[in-house]
Design a protein around this motif. Structure first.
Motif, PDB file in Angstrom:
ATOM      1  N   SER A 226      78.570   3.520  14.500  1.00 25.02           N
ATOM      2  CA  SER A 226      79.190   4.820  14.752  1.00 25.02           C
ATOM      3  C   SER A 226      80.647   4.793  14.337  1.00 25.02           C
ATOM      4  O   SER A 226      81.293   3.739  14.360  1.00 25.02           O
ATOM      5  CB  SER A 226      79.081   5.174  16.233  1.00 25.02           C
TER       6      SER A 226
ATOM      7  N   GLN B  21      72.281   9.324  21.599  1.00 27.42           N
ATOM      8  CA  GLN B  21      70.972   8.709  21.798  1.00 27.42           C
ATOM      9  C   GLN B  21      70.351   8.634  20.408  1.00 27.42           C
ATOM     10  O   GLN B  21      70.030   9.658  19.816  1.00 27.42           O
ATOM     11  CB  GLN B  21      70.110   9.548  22.750  1.00 27.42           C
ATOM     12  N   ASN B  22      70.222   7.399  19.883  1.00 23.26           N
ATOM     13  CA  ASN B  22      69.903   7.195  18.469  1.00 23.26           C
ATOM     14  C   ASN B  22      70.970   7.928  17.644  1.00 23.26           C
ATOM     15  O   ASN B  22      72.130   7.654  17.817  1.00 23.26           O
ATOM     16  CB  ASN B  22      68.475   7.642  18.184  1.00 23.26           C
ATOM     17  N   ASN B  23      70.632   8.856  16.797  1.00 23.44           N
ATOM     18  CA  ASN B  23      71.689   9.519  16.032  1.00 23.44           C
ATOM     19  C   ASN B  23      71.949  10.943  16.510  1.00 23.44           C
ATOM     20  O   ASN B  23      72.659  11.707  15.846  1.00 23.44           O
ATOM     21  CB  ASN B  23      71.387   9.489  14.540  1.00 23.44           C
TER      22      ASN B  23
ATOM     23  N   ALA C 248      69.752   1.870  21.861  1.00 19.92           N
ATOM     24  CA  ALA C 248      69.611   3.220  21.324  1.00 19.92           C
ATOM     25  C   ALA C 248      70.773   4.125  21.711  1.00 19.92           C
ATOM     26  O   ALA C 248      71.081   5.082  21.025  1.00 19.92           O
ATOM     27  CB  ALA C 248      68.300   3.841  21.816  1.00 19.92           C
ATOM     28  N   THR C 249      71.407   3.802  22.823  1.00 21.89           N
ATOM     29  CA  THR C 249      72.454   4.697  23.332  1.00 21.89           C
ATOM     30  C   THR C 249      73.831   4.107  23.051  1.00 21.89           C
ATOM     31  O   THR C 249      74.063   2.919  23.301  1.00 21.89           O
ATOM     32  CB  THR C 249      72.275   4.937  24.837  1.00 21.89           C
TER      33      THR C 249
ATOM     34  N   ARG D 166      76.941   9.094  14.033  1.00 30.41           N
ATOM     35  CA  ARG D 166      76.115   7.891  14.124  1.00 30.41           C
ATOM     36  C   ARG D 166      74.917   8.150  13.221  1.00 30.41           C
ATOM     37  O   ARG D 166      73.823   8.453  13.674  1.00 30.41           O
ATOM     38  CB  ARG D 166      75.670   7.640  15.565  1.00 30.41           C
TER      39      ARG D 166
ATOM     40  N   LYS E 199      72.758   6.618  11.087  1.00 35.29           N
ATOM     41  CA  LYS E 199      71.458   5.956  11.007  1.00 35.29           C
ATOM     42  C   LYS E 199      71.017   5.423  12.361  1.00 35.29           C
ATOM     43  O   LYS E 199      70.142   4.556  12.435  1.00 35.29           O
ATOM     44  CB  LYS E 199      71.501   4.837   9.971  1.00 35.29           C
ATOM     45  N   GLY E 200      71.654   5.912  13.413  1.00 34.32           N
ATOM     46  CA  GLY E 200      71.273   5.489  14.750  1.00 34.32           C
ATOM     47  C   GLY E 200      71.710   4.092  15.103  1.00 34.32           C
ATOM     48  O   GLY E 200      71.216   3.518  16.071  1.00 34.32           O
ATOM     49  N   VAL E 201      72.646   3.534  14.319  1.00 35.33           N
ATOM     50  CA  VAL E 201      73.138   2.190  14.622  1.00 35.33           C
ATOM     51  C   VAL E 201      74.658   2.259  14.781  1.00 35.33           C
ATOM     52  O   VAL E 201      75.162   2.548  15.862  1.00 35.33           O
ATOM     53  CB  VAL E 201      72.729   1.172  13.548  1.00 35.33           C
TER      54      VAL E 201
ATOM     55  N   ASP F  68      68.845   2.108  26.958  1.00 38.63           N
ATOM     56  CA  ASP F  68      68.412   3.490  27.103  1.00 38.63           C
ATOM     57  C   ASP F  68      69.587   4.230  27.701  1.00 38.63           C
ATOM     58  O   ASP F  68      70.731   3.841  27.475  1.00 38.63           O
ATOM     59  CB  ASP F  68      67.173   3.571  28.003  1.00 38.63           C
TER      60      ASP F  68
ATOM     61  N   SER G 146      77.380   0.324  24.583  1.00 37.53           N
ATOM     62  CA  SER G 146      75.992   0.635  24.246  1.00 37.53           C
ATOM     63  C   SER G 146      75.069   0.204  25.366  1.00 37.53           C
ATOM     64  O   SER G 146      75.432  -0.637  26.205  1.00 37.53           O
ATOM     65  CB  SER G 146      75.586  -0.039  22.926  1.00 37.53           C
TER      66      SER G 146
END
Lengths: 115, 113
Positions: free
Chosen positions: B75, B50-52, B30-31, B69, B71-73, B97, B94
């Protein structure tokens, strides 16, 4: 300002010699401490970490580090180095007023082990 | 488990040009972090997602650097316009958490002439 100091920029030693790399930080309070290694042409990799508990931490490839809170130090050691330990070594710290995820890196120490 | 992927691995541009770097973190992490590593120095955090959402961009020169970032994936980090002093290796990392331990990608070596 919070900072991380690595005492030696370059170290050259022979195989089987002992290695100790110094790391000092200026953070107060609780800290999380790390050593990362970057072998030639490779990514940064985690060598070992200290969050709490026993201040003597064992890592991969025979490395260990000792956290001495009173000296604000986290020195890396290896009793007998090999040629394959040639790499750049980075000390990193998270703590003080940093957000939980923030890492402050030292400038790195380039270690060359000669056969 | 696949590692953190970055592209391109090398980029040479002239000052005042624009450049973009791409990062694909480890699946499920996620990070995501972008670091700048200037020759002879340790990596310096530019931005943390953290996510997006942005957690920390206090050291990002926002007049010329931007990152997203969506869609949270994946970047993207962009520099526009580039300066000579931007010559560095740009590292993406990455973690599951916000734990300080993380996985680094191979980096993109940028040379600005």
């Amino acid at each position: 300002a919070q900072s991380v100091s690595q005492h030696n920029h370059h170290v050259i030693l022979s195989e089987a010699a002992s290695l100790e790399l110094g790391c000092n930080y200026s953070y107060g309070g609780t800290v999380n401490l790390f050593w990362y290694v970057q072998y030639p042409g490779q990514h940064l990799q985690l060598l070992l970490k200290y969050f709490s508990g026993d201040p003597l931490v064992k890592g991969i490839k025979g490395f260990e580090a000792e956290f001495i809170k009173s000296k604000f130090s986290f020195n890396l050691r290896k009793p007998s180095v090999q040629w394959s330990d040639t790499a750049e070594y980075f000390c990193a710290v998270n703590g003080g007023t940093d957000s939980w995820g923030k890492l402050q890196f030292g400038a790195g120490t380039q270690v060359v082990v000669t056969p | 488990e696949a590692g953190v992927a970055q592209s391109p691995r090398y980029k040479i541009i002239e000052k005042r040009q624009s450049v973009a770097f791409w990062c694909n973190p480890i699946s499920g992490h996620a990070t995501l972090y972008w670091y700048q590593q200037i020759l002879g120095q340790g990596p310096k955090l530019l931005i943390q997602f953290q996510n997006n959402g942005v957690v920390d961009d206090s050291q990002l020169p926002k007049d010329r650097f931007s990152a997203e970032r969506l869609k949270g994936v994946d970047s993207t980090l962009k520099i526009q316009p580039a300066k000579l002093e931007d010559s560095a290796v740009y590292l993406c990392a990455s973690s599951l958490d916000q734990s300080p331990g993380r996985y680094f990608g191979p980096g993109t070596r940028l040379t600005v002439t």
